[in-house]
Design a protein around this motif. Structure first.
Motif, short mmCIF file in Angstrom:
data_model
loop_
_atom_site.label_atom_id
_atom_site.label_comp_id
_atom_site.label_asym_id
_atom_site.label_seq_id
_atom_site.Cartn_x
_atom_site.Cartn_y
_atom_site.Cartn_z
N PRO A 164 10.02 51.50 42.54
CA PRO A 164 8.94 50.93 43.32
C PRO A 164 7.69 51.79 43.30
O PRO A 164 7.78 53.01 43.16
CB PRO A 164 9.53 50.86 44.73
CG PRO A 164 10.48 52.01 44.78
CD PRO A 164 11.07 52.11 43.41
N ILE B 128 6.23 41.60 43.30
CA ILE B 128 7.63 41.81 42.94
C ILE B 128 7.74 42.88 41.86
O ILE B 128 8.63 43.74 41.90
CB ILE B 128 8.26 40.49 42.48
CG1 ILE B 128 8.26 39.48 43.63
CG2 ILE B 128 9.67 40.70 41.96
CD1 ILE B 128 8.74 38.10 43.24
N MET C 160 10.34 41.44 53.51
CA MET C 160 10.09 42.87 53.66
C MET C 160 8.83 43.09 54.48
O MET C 160 7.92 42.27 54.47
CB MET C 160 9.93 43.53 52.29
CG MET C 160 11.19 43.58 51.46
SD MET C 160 10.91 44.35 49.83
CE MET C 160 10.30 45.96 50.32
N MET D 177 7.36 46.46 43.32
CA MET D 177 8.51 46.97 44.05
C MET D 177 9.80 46.94 43.23
O MET D 177 10.78 47.59 43.57
CB MET D 177 8.71 46.17 45.34
CG MET D 177 7.59 46.35 46.34
SD MET D 177 7.38 48.07 46.87
CE MET D 177 8.90 48.33 47.77
N PHE E 169 4.69 48.82 51.00
CA PHE E 169 3.84 49.14 49.85
C PHE E 169 3.00 50.40 50.10
O PHE E 169 2.30 50.83 49.20
CB PHE E 169 2.92 47.97 49.53
CG PHE E 169 3.63 46.80 48.91
CD1 PHE E 169 3.76 46.71 47.53
CD2 PHE E 169 4.17 45.79 49.68
CE1 PHE E 169 4.42 45.63 46.94
CE2 PHE E 169 4.83 44.71 49.12
CZ PHE E 169 4.96 44.64 47.74
N GLU F 289 12.82 41.51 44.90
CA GLU F 289 12.26 40.43 45.70
C GLU F 289 11.72 41.01 47.01
O GLU F 289 12.40 41.79 47.68
CB GLU F 289 13.33 39.38 46.00
CG GLU F 289 12.87 38.25 46.89
CD GLU F 289 11.71 37.48 46.29
OE1 GLU F 289 10.64 37.48 46.93
OE2 GLU F 289 11.87 36.91 45.19
N VAL F 290 10.51 40.65 47.37
CA VAL F 290 9.86 41.26 48.53
C VAL F 290 9.75 40.32 49.72
O VAL F 290 9.27 40.74 50.78
CB VAL F 290 8.46 41.78 48.16
CG1 VAL F 290 8.56 42.87 47.11
CG2 VAL F 290 7.56 40.65 47.68
#
Length: 260
Positions: free
Chosen positions: A179, A93, A103, A96, A108, A99-100
């Motif tokens: 990110p 988290i 995703m 980025m 990444f 909240e991932v």
């Protein structure tokens, strides 16, 4: 804080353990060590196999990976070479800046590395096998250089198919402004059973480029397509036959034209 509050009233010859201060072991609060995190994650994965080749998703207990929980994630295969994050630790988290959960894991990676990453990820589910990836985060304004490691360990879903993965992502260095995305520098596939065979990830082409053979074939000049034959008319194959089809048509004159 005063010296007395800091516990400096320990008398000469008295050990710090005997004083009011609490001794803290630095190894319990060590800095991020990718090798340690990956090693502990793999050891936990091996511990929940219980004699099976691949453990189930339901066997994963967050309490068993308390020391590596911030770097851990659970991945779900949603398409060939594509995975979605179901659960993710705090470290992901922070990388980025959001909240991932939900995703795609390829978020990444930089776009130039996503093709190869997709091939490696698919081999983890297809073989199945373990994959270890070496990542590099480029330096930029307010974004220091990062060195990262990722580990992918296959899991079985409740239906028994290998469509889940337990993994971890560890990045060394100051995160900077999120990110943060990485280039895939190196990848290694490891058999789930020592001495077993591995499936080499299929080579991927960056982007949507076509193969050279297909591209050249599509751009070859094509001969014009002849028109379809007319129905009810004889067809000639040779020049002589075509000349035989010619007819001289005489114009029809009206009698009134002759009288005039």
């Amino acid at each position: 804080m005063s010296d007395r509050e800091d516990g400096s009233e320990i008398k000469p010859g008295q050990s710090p353990q005997d004083g009011p201060g609490r001794v803290v072991r630095l190894q319990d609060y060590d800095t991020c060590q990718p090798d340690r995190v990956l090693r502990e994650m793999r050891e936990y994965w091996n511990s929940i196999r219980k004699g099976r080749a691949i453990p189930a998703r339901s066997d994963v207990d967050p309490r068993g990976i308390a020391r590596t929980l911030d770097y851990a994630f659970i991945l779900e295969r949603i398409a060939p070479g594509a995975g979605r994050l179901r659960l993710a630790g705090r470290h992901l988290i922070d990388l980025m800046g959001m909240e991932v959960r939900g995703m795609p894991i390829c978020a990444f990676l930089n776009t130039t590395s996503r093709g190869r990453f997709s091939d490696v990820l698919e081999s983890v589910f297809k073989a199945p096998q373990i994959a270890r990836l070496t990542l590099h985060g480029r330096s930029d304004y307010a974004r220091p250089q990062l060195a990262g490691q990722m580990l992918l360990l296959p899991l079985r879903s409740d239906l028994g198919d290998v469509t889940r993965a337990l993994g971890c992502l560890v990045a060394e260095g100051d995160t900077g402004i999120p990110p943060r995305r990485f280039d895939l520098v190196d990848d290694e596939v490891i058999p789930i059973i020592d001495g077993g065979t591995t499936l080499a990830p299929s080579p991927s082409t960056i982007g949507f480029a076509e193969g050279m053979a297909d591209f050249a074939k599509r751009n070859e000049p094509r001969a014009p397509t002849p028109p379809p034959p007319l129905r009810g008319f004889p067809q000639a194959e040779t020049p002589e036959e075509r000349r035989a089809l010619f007819r001289v048509i005489q114009p029809v004159t009206d009698d009134r034209d002759r009288s005039s």
